[in-house]
Write a protein that holds these residues in place. Structure first.
Motif, PDB file in Angstrom:
ATOM      1  N   ILE A 107       0.901  -1.224  -0.126  1.00 25.95           N
ATOM      2  CA  ILE A 107      -0.040  -0.340  -0.240  1.00 25.95           C
ATOM      3  C   ILE A 107       0.832   1.474  -0.377  1.00 25.95           C
ATOM      4  N   ARG A 108       2.254   1.187  -0.432  1.00 26.74           N
ATOM      5  CA  ARG A 108       3.186   2.349  -0.402  1.00 26.74           C
ATOM      6  C   ARG A 108       2.525   3.539  -0.985  1.00 26.74           C
ATOM      7  N   PRO A 109       1.703   3.211  -2.913  1.00 25.51           N
ATOM      8  CA  PRO A 109       1.145   4.139  -3.582  1.00 25.51           C
ATOM      9  C   PRO A 109       0.665   4.944  -3.042  1.00 25.51           C
ATOM     10  N   VAL A 110      -0.116   4.522  -1.887  1.00 31.93           N
ATOM     11  CA  VAL A 110      -1.115   4.869  -1.039  1.00 31.93           C
ATOM     12  C   VAL A 110      -0.863   6.726  -0.459  1.00 31.93           C
ATOM     13  N   THR A 111       0.175   6.628   0.242  1.00 28.01           N
ATOM     14  CA  THR A 111       1.035   7.892   0.210  1.00 28.01           C
ATOM     15  C   THR A 111       1.245   8.847  -0.514  1.00 28.01           C
ATOM     16  N   ARG A 112       0.713   8.514  -1.705  1.00 29.82           N
ATOM     17  CA  ARG A 112       0.953   9.789  -3.172  1.00 29.82           C
ATOM     18  C   ARG A 112      -0.405   9.765  -3.443  1.00 29.82           C
TER      19      ARG A 112
END
Length: 287
Positions: free
Chosen positions: A191-196
C-alpha cells in the motif's frame, strides 16, 4: 523505503492507476453502489441470522450474520467491504448472503471504523478481531469456527490479506491456520502507493507505516488456499498488485475476470452462475 509498485510514476500517473472512481466514471460508480444497497436488502430479507452483533468491545463495531441453519453449523464466508477504508458499510455488503445460504454457507459482514476517525492500524485490528470473534463465538451463532473463509473487495481485499499473513494470530489466542481460505478481490497488498494518491487525505500514511501495513512485506505464515480476483477493466495499479502478490503467496490462483470493472466484479459473488460466484462456493466447500 526502496522501490515499490508505481514508485517511478508521476503523481498524475499514480492517480490514473489507482483512482477507480475516475476510471469508471462517477455515474457508473454510483449506479453500482446503489446496486450494492438494493441487492443486499433483497438478499437478506427474511433470511435467518443475527444482525447487529457487537464483535469488538473496544470500538463497539458490529457485524451481521446471515444464512444460518438451526440444525447444523455452517462454514462461513467473512466479507470485508471496500471504499478505500473511508467509505461504505455492512449495509451495502451482504448481496451474496442469499446465494451462499442456498449453498449451505453462512455469511458474516462486519462494519469497521472508517478513516480518518480510525487509523489504518486500528482498522486492521478490527478486521482481525472479526476473525477472532467468529472463531470464539461462531458456534453460538450457527457458524463453524473451523471453516472460516475470508474475502473482501479493494480496501477489503487489503484487510483480507492482513488476516492471511502470519504473526498476529497469537495475540488473539488463535492458531496460525485459523483462516482456511481467502478470496481478495481487487486487493491492495503493497500500500505504499497510497501515500501519493488522494486516499491519503483520509488514511494519512507515510512510507514507513504503509510498509508495516503491507501484506506483501509481512511474514507469510500458514499458507491457505487463495483465489486472487481482479477484473479485466480494473485500474492498472490493482491489476499489478494482484499479479505481484499471487506468486509471493505461493498457494493461490490468479483470476482475471473479463468484462468486469472495479465496482461490478464483486456483485458476481451473489451470482452462482458466474465464474466468481462458482469459485467462491467451491473454495468454501474445499475447506
Amino acid at each position: 523505503m526502496g522501490d515499490w509498485p508505481g514508485s517511478d510514476l508521476s503523481d498524475e500517473e499514480l492517480d490514473v492507476a489507482y483512482n477507480v472512481r475516475r476510471k469508471s466514471g462517477t455515474e457508473a460508480m454510483n449506479l453500482h453502489l446503489a446496486r450494492y444497497k438494493t441487492e443486499s436488502e433483497q438478499a437478506v430479507a427474511g433470511l435467518p441470522g443475527h444482525p447487529g452483533v457487537v464483535y469488538d468491545e473496544t470500538s463497539g463495531e458490529r457485524l451481521d450474520v446471515w444464512g444460518i441453519d438451526d440444525q447444523a453449523l455452517r462454514p462461513v464466508f467473512v466479507f470485508f467491504h471496500g471504499g478505500y477504508w473511508f467509505a461504505l458499510s455492512r449495509e451495502e455488503s451482504s448481496f451474496m448472503a442469499r446465494t451462499l445460504h442456498e449453498q449451505g454457507i453462512a455469511t458474516v459482514v462486519p462494519d469497521y471504523t472508517l478513516a480518518p476517525k480510525a487509523t489504518l492500524e486500528e482498522i486492521v485490528r478490527q478486521a482481525r478481531a472479526v476473525v477472532a470473534w467468529v472463531h470464539r463465538h461462531g458456534r453460538e451463532h450457527g457458524l463453524d469456527p473451523d471453516r472460516i473463509v475470508v474475502g473482501g473487495s479493494s480496501a477489503g481485499g487489503h484487510l483480507t490479506a492482513m488476516t492471511m499473513v502470519g504473526g498476529w494470530q497469537q495475540d488473539y489466542g488463535l492458531s496460525e491456520d485459523v483462516v482456511k481460505a481467502v478470496m481478495p478481490i481487487s486487493g491492495l497488498f503493497d500500500i505504499r502507493p497510497v501515500t501519493r494518491i488522494y486516499v491519503n487525505q483520509y488514511v494519512r500514511l507515510d512510507l514507513e507505516r504503509a510498509a508495516a501495513l503491507s501484506p506483501a512485506l509481512l511474514p507469510v505464515g500458514a499458507r491457505c488456499p487463495a483465489v486472487f480476483v481482479v477484473p479485466e477493466n480494473d485500474g492498472t495499479g490493482f491489476l499489478e498488485q494482484s499479479r505481484l502478490f499471487q506468486p509471493h503467496w505461493e498457494a493461490g490462483d490468479l483470476m482475471v475476470v473479463p468484462g468486469r470493472d472495479h465496482f461490478d466484479v464483486v456483485l458476481d459473488l451473489g451470482d452462482p452462475d458466474s465464474t466468481v460466484g462458482r469459485t467462491l462456493i467451491d473454495l468454501v466447500r474445499s475447506v
